[in-house]
Motif scaffolding. Structure first.
Motif, mmCIF file in Angstrom:
data_model
loop_
_atom_site.group_PDB
_atom_site.id
_atom_site.type_symbol
_atom_site.label_atom_id
_atom_site.label_comp_id
_atom_site.label_asym_id
_atom_site.label_seq_id
_atom_site.Cartn_x
_atom_site.Cartn_y
_atom_site.Cartn_z
ATOM 1 N N VAL A 17 0.805 -1.215 0.000
ATOM 2 C CA VAL A 17 0.000 0.000 0.000
ATOM 3 C C VAL A 17 0.833 1.258 0.000
ATOM 4 N N ALA A 18 1.916 1.252 0.734
ATOM 5 C CA ALA A 18 2.583 2.528 0.969
ATOM 6 C C ALA A 18 3.717 2.810 -0.013
ATOM 7 N N SER A 19 3.501 2.499 -1.274
ATOM 8 C CA SER A 19 4.650 2.666 -2.130
ATOM 9 C C SER A 19 4.367 3.528 -3.365
ATOM 10 N N ALA A 20 3.413 4.480 -3.221
ATOM 11 C CA ALA A 20 3.147 5.358 -4.349
ATOM 12 C C ALA A 20 4.356 6.258 -4.577
ATOM 13 N N THR A 21 4.806 6.332 -5.814
ATOM 14 C CA THR A 21 5.952 7.182 -6.140
ATOM 15 C C THR A 21 5.575 8.101 -7.299
ATOM 16 N N TRP A 22 6.445 9.074 -7.565
ATOM 17 C CA TRP A 22 6.171 10.004 -8.671
ATOM 18 C C TRP A 22 6.097 9.273 -9.996
ATOM 19 N N VAL A 25 2.943 6.940 -10.123
ATOM 20 C CA VAL A 25 1.648 7.584 -10.329
ATOM 21 C C VAL A 25 1.563 8.227 -11.707
ATOM 22 N N PRO B 307 -1.734 6.133 2.468
ATOM 23 C CA PRO B 307 -1.880 7.577 2.630
ATOM 24 C C PRO B 307 -2.393 8.247 1.350
ATOM 25 N N LEU B 308 -1.904 7.776 0.200
ATOM 26 C CA LEU B 308 -2.338 8.399 -1.053
ATOM 27 C C LEU B 308 -3.827 8.176 -1.278
ATOM 28 N N PHE B 339 0.301 15.716 -1.105
ATOM 29 C CA PHE B 339 0.464 14.816 -2.244
ATOM 30 C C PHE B 339 1.946 14.621 -2.560
ATOM 31 N N SER B 340 2.682 15.717 -2.625
ATOM 32 C CA SER B 340 4.086 15.604 -3.020
ATOM 33 C C SER B 340 4.904 14.887 -1.944
ATOM 34 N N ILE B 342 3.771 12.572 0.130
ATOM 35 C CA ILE B 342 3.438 11.145 0.089
ATOM 36 C C ILE B 342 4.208 10.453 -1.037
ATOM 37 N N LEU B 343 4.223 11.101 -2.213
ATOM 38 C CA LEU B 343 4.906 10.478 -3.349
ATOM 39 C C LEU B 343 6.422 10.453 -3.166
ATOM 40 N N PRO B 346 8.579 7.083 -0.323
ATOM 41 C CA PRO B 346 9.222 5.776 -0.474
ATOM 42 C C PRO B 346 10.615 5.826 -1.081
#
Lengths: 235, 768
Positions: A17-22, A25, B307-308, B339-340, B342-343, B346
């Motif tokens: 779940v916690a791995s959204a990246t630029w 996305v 979170p996203l 938003f920024s 959170i992204l 990781p």
């Protein structure tokens, strides 16, 4: 991007779940394929490393920028200068031992993706002419269904050049250091390719004593290769 | 679907913008985006259908909201029964939002208080929920009268407020007030803010009210300025960080008290929305409260929510409730920054090992992503915000906030201890304010960029995305600094493009009754401001003084200059000492760098001139008389007046002749007929193209003789709408018309602008 499919960690199979990246996305790029918890169990090799084999240097067991292992290799006339440098990604801890065992002995091919991105990073940094996986013997390849080193190259999106072939023998992991070093050559040149002056990058899963890599390096240098580098998942 | 709700948020915003802004542009963009996803086989058909559905639903919600932008009132109503929503007193003006009893429509109430007793009465009685009977007149909010000015009418309309009610009497109504929980909390909030104001000094009370109840009303302009300039103005509102800290502390406290995890979560789920109401329902609080609730709710139901996803759900909920909230700066900044971050967590933030390094990285990331929004709303950006945040964020989060909470908690139980804590708080606030002031006054703390075009904002946004894409590939502190060059490209372009712009402008700003003219030469070869407008101020009793009174210099001229990216005024010409010409000078000089302040020679300084000169420390002071001249680029300027001491201030006005953009101009200040005659006598003939009619079009200026000699083709009259002097006078207008002079009036059409390139240009009026 698999809009509605739920990604799961390739190692522990938990929902990720916690791995959204630029890039994830906006560009729909796949994430590493493993969750942050598993990622944290992989200990990256960093800090001062041995100039040749890439292991973390311990001040008690090193001579200038070389580890004592490599010093021994370099003192041996047969083997000195065979391997120019090796980069290994992670410490071979219990978690990684289990993961690699699952990968190559139990055929969990997809785990190659966990490491492919890091391997790719190294490949980008070290220039080379040929990317050569350490081969398996035909019997072993039949037994496993795939070559774990070649799979790493393919999953990194690169092309593997099969310059080497392997004479069937007992598994490396069943032998001692002495056995390994004084083994007769286990590789042969698998393909006729002009290697004079070329730089070759070898790929393998684990660097233990460095004998496999050096055997391969010896054959290739014998065929005219100028420099041999290598990259492995574990050290 | 988990982890992908962000695309739903994207589809929703596309649907809303297609309705509010441009159907073809945003509908088209959305379809292209979907098509691209299909083509690259990243999107299965059913997912595409779902996204289209989401976008359609939100489009429909937006249509609904748009249709609701209608008042139930005709505007002729003279008496209303209303419930107080939120009312504040500033000096002798009572101002606030009320809701009518009959139509439940929000109306802005304005009322001039007659006595001090009345002020105190309303302070205690006009709490949220109270019922009032108001009599007076309704009027529509003013549309903007100057280019790039804040649009108050649209701003109110988006909150479904269509009328300002100017009350002549306000009295408590026998009608029962609203005592629902909502109003109970709101009135509790109001009372507590009053309590703070009574027991603490101004600054400490204002800051405590902001920290505890999200009330920004009492924070004075200077304080806000300092925080704005250092890019830390978000600290003056309750941020998501504070909600997180408080929730965390409370949760921990509840567990320590022996309450089970489950019950503690349930309690928090109930308390969080109350807290949002208590703090005034500001966008950052709404966002973080919703996110916290989604997180807690997910935990209770044993669903992992990223979170996203919870950010996306909070976003979808808020825009479904009120699609117009997307236009708010606070809303945009809060969601963008979260938003920024959170992204970036990781991959990027992981590369920063120490907590200080992380804090720096977080500040940089937040600053980079919020740049387009900051630029669009404020025209200027802070460059020490990273440093300021590192110093001030911990100070606010871990010292001021806890002290404020402690003081508030102790006040009713242990008043004496509260006084002690209050004193501690006061010292911290003082220190913080000093620190913020110091940082704000550093050179280049804040740089004015001017209003960016949409093309530039688009370019900037793309560069920001690339910044993150490339940084994510090989994240390291050094790489981050290097990659900052990417967003720096459009920003530098924005900063420098003025120097390549062949277009010049002369703008007669509408400052109400008064003059203010901004001359902007092509290629930024010179910026000159003639007068600043100003409000007549009478000596008032102390209680009538407003904290932040309207000032044309600060509220009209300065924002206009900033919107044009003007960082330095080369010459500020103050034609003479009257308030309607130079009342705003001191505030303008405090807000922008001024090279030279030009005042008329001979006359002694008036009060306002003295203030302006005092404010202009560092600026050259030049006393101008006839003969003073300068040139820049292709433009020439020459003062024709005064030549001697005059008894009357108006007659001693600086009269400036200029040749700009292929036309000759005469700016006459408040020169009257005597002065005009004297001027004609002192020179040998004068033929001009454009006349700034003297003294706002008064009958005592622009005499027949004067007009016959100078023969203007155009005349600009700078006067206030419905001004008390009846300017411009009918006689003047007739005189001009008889001579076929085209007339431009700021009272009729707002700002009047002459835009030129080389020797050709055109006049245009801002308003209808």
């Amino acid at each position: 991007m698999g809009m509605f499919s739920q990604e799961r960690c390739l190692i522990c199979h938990e929902e990720m779940v916690a791995s959204a990246t630029w890039r994830g996305v906006f560009l729909g790029e796949e994430v590493t394929g493993c969750c942050s918890r598993c990622l944290s169990k992989l200990e990256a090799i960093g800090g001062e490393t041995c100039r040749i084999c890439g292991r973390e240097l311990d001040s008690n067991f090193c001579k200038e920028d070389l580890c004592l292992d490599c010093v021994r290799w370099e003192e041996d006339g047969d083997w000195a200068g065979m391997l120019d440098s090796n980069i290994s990604l992670f410490h071979y801890n219990d978690f990684l031992r289990e993961t690699i065992a699952r990968y190559k002995f139990r055929g969990d091919y997809v785990l190659a993706r966990v490491f492919a991105e890091k391997i790719e990073e190294v490949l980008r940094k070290v220039p080379h002419d040929y990317l050569v996986p350490i081969p398996l013997s035909e019997e072993r390849l039949y037994e496993r269904g795939f070559n774990q080193s070649e799979a790493l190259i393919l999953e990194a999106g690169r092309e593997a050049t099969l310059l080497l072939a392997r004479i069937h023998s007992e598994k490396q992991s069943k032998k001692s250091r002495k056995d390994r070093i004084h083994l007769p050559q286990v590789f042969t040149l698998g393909r006729n390719e002009e290697l004079t002056g070329k730089t070759i990058m070898l790929v393998d899963d684990i660097y233990t004593t460095g004998s496999t890599i050096r055997h391969a390096a010896k054959i290739l240098k014998g065929a005219g290769a100028a420099r041999i580098h290598s990259v492995t998942i574990a050290r | 679907m988990k982890g992908k709700l962000i695309y739903f948020a994207g589809a929703a915003i596309a649907g809303i913008l297609a309705v509010f802004e441009n159907l073809f542009l945003f509908g088209g963009l959305f379809i292209i985006f979907l098509f691209f996803l299909f083509a690259s086989k990243r999107l299965p058909a059913y997912a595409g259908t779902t996204l289209i559905l989401v976008s359609a639903v939100f489009g429909w919600i937006a249509i609904d909201a748009k249709n609701a932008l209608k008042s139930e009132y005709k505007g002729t109503e003279k008496e209303l029964y209303v419930l107080v929503d939120n009312i504040a007193m500033d000096g002798d003006v009572l101002k606030g939002l009320v809701r009518t009893v009959n139509e439940k429509e929000k109306v802005v109430l304005r009322y001039r208080l007659n006595t001090r007793e009345e002020t105190e009465f309303f302070m205690e009685e006009a709490l949220p929920g109270a019922a009032l009977r108001i009599r007076g007149r309704m009027r529509q909010p003013e549309p903007p009268r100057n280019p790039n000015a804040f649009n108050y009418r649209t701003y109110l309309e988006r909150q479904r407020v269509f009328w300002i009610f100017d009350a002549t009497t306000v009295s408590p109504a026998s009608y029962n007030g609203d005592d629902s929980l909502l109003f109970f909390i709101k009135s509790f909030r109001q009372k507590q803010i009053l309590r703070l104001n009574e027991s603490l000094d101004d600054h400490t009370a204002a800051l405590s009210a902001a920290m505890l109840f999200g009330s920004r009303e009492d924070i004075d302009d200077d304080m806000e300025q300092s925080f704005q300039k250092t890019g830390t103005v978000h600290l003056l509102s309750i941020s998501g960080l504070h909600v997180g800290l408080l929730t965390g502390a409370l949760y921990y406290g509840l567990l320590r008290m022996g309450i089970t995890r489950k019950n503690a979560q349930l309690l928090l789920l109930l308390l969080l929305p109350l807290y949002a109401v208590l703090t005034g329902l500001s966008p950052p609080v709404n966002r973080s409260v919703l996110m916290a609730m989604i997180f807690l709710g997910g935990q209770r139901m044993k669903i992992k929510i990223s979170p996203l996803d919870s950010l996306s759900i909070a976003f979808l909920l808020l825009i479904a409730l009120d699609p117009y909230c997307i236009y708010g700066a606070g809303f945009q900044l809060s969601f963008l920054a979260t938003f920024s971050l959170i992204l970036s967590t990781p991959k990027i933030l992981i590369a920063f090992s120490s907590s200080t390094a992380k804090l720096i990285a977080v500040s940089i990331i937040a600053q980079v992503t919020s740049a387009p929004v900051i630029l669009y709303f404020f025209y200027e950006m802070s460059f020490i915000s990273v440093a300021a945040n590192i110093l001030l964020v911990p100070l606010f989060s871990f010292v001021i906030l806890p002290l404020a909470i402690l003081e508030f908690g102790l006040a009713s139980v242990l008043p004496l201890a509260a006084v002690f804590v209050g004193e501690l708080l006061r010292m911290t606030v003082q220190l913080t304010q000093a620190l913020a002031d110091f940082l704000a006054n550093l050179p280049y703390a804040s740089v004015i960029f001017g209003k960016p075009s949409f093309a530039l904002l688009f370019f900037l946004s793309i560069m920001i995305l690339f910044f993150f894409f490339l940084l994510e590939r090989a994240p390291s502190p050094g790489k981050m600094v290097k990659l900052l060059l990417l967003p720096a490209i459009p920003l530098t372009f924005q900063l420098l493009h003025y120097y390549f712009n062949p277009e010049g402008k002369i703008v007669f700003l509408d400052v109400g009754q008064g003059d203010s003219i901004v001359i902007e030469l092509p290629y930024r070869k010179g910026v000159y401001v003639i007068d600043t407008g100003g409000v007549l101020s009478f000596n008032k009793e102390a209680w009538r003084e407003k904290q932040d009174a309207f000032d044309t210099g600060k509220d009209i001229v300065l924002p206009y200059l900033k919107s044009k990216g003007i960082r330095t005024v080369d010459k500020l010409i103050l034609s003479h000492g009257d308030a309607d010409h130079i009342g705003g000078a001191a505030a303008l000089i405090q807000g922008i760098e001024v090279g030279e302040i030009c005042l008329p020679a001979f006359a002694e300084y008036g009060e306002l001139e003295r203030e302006a000169v005092m404010a202009g420390r560092g600026a050259n002071i030049v006393r101008i008389k006839a003969g003073y001249k300068w040139e820049s680029d292709r433009s020439r300027f020459q003062a024709l007046w005064p030549i001697k001491e005059e008894d009357d201030k108006n007659e001693g006005s600086i009269v400036l002749w200029a040749k700009i953009g292929g036309k000759t101009w005469l700016f006459t200040g408040d020169l009257g007929e005597d002065g005009e005659n004297g001027l004609l006598k002192s020179i040998n003939g004068l033929n001009i193209d454009v006349l700034k009619a003297g003294h706002h079009g008064s009958r005592h200026s622009s005499s027949e003789h004067f007009l016959d000699v100078v023969t203007p083709e155009e005349a600009v009259i700078s006067s206030g709408r419905k001004n008390r002097y009846g300017h411009p006078h009918m006689e003047t207008l007739i005189r001009l018309k008889e001579r076929n002079v085209r007339i431009w009036r700021t009272d009729k059409s707002g700002a009047v602008t002459y835009t030129f390139q080389e020797d050709f240009g055109t006049f245009s009026a801002y308003g209808p």
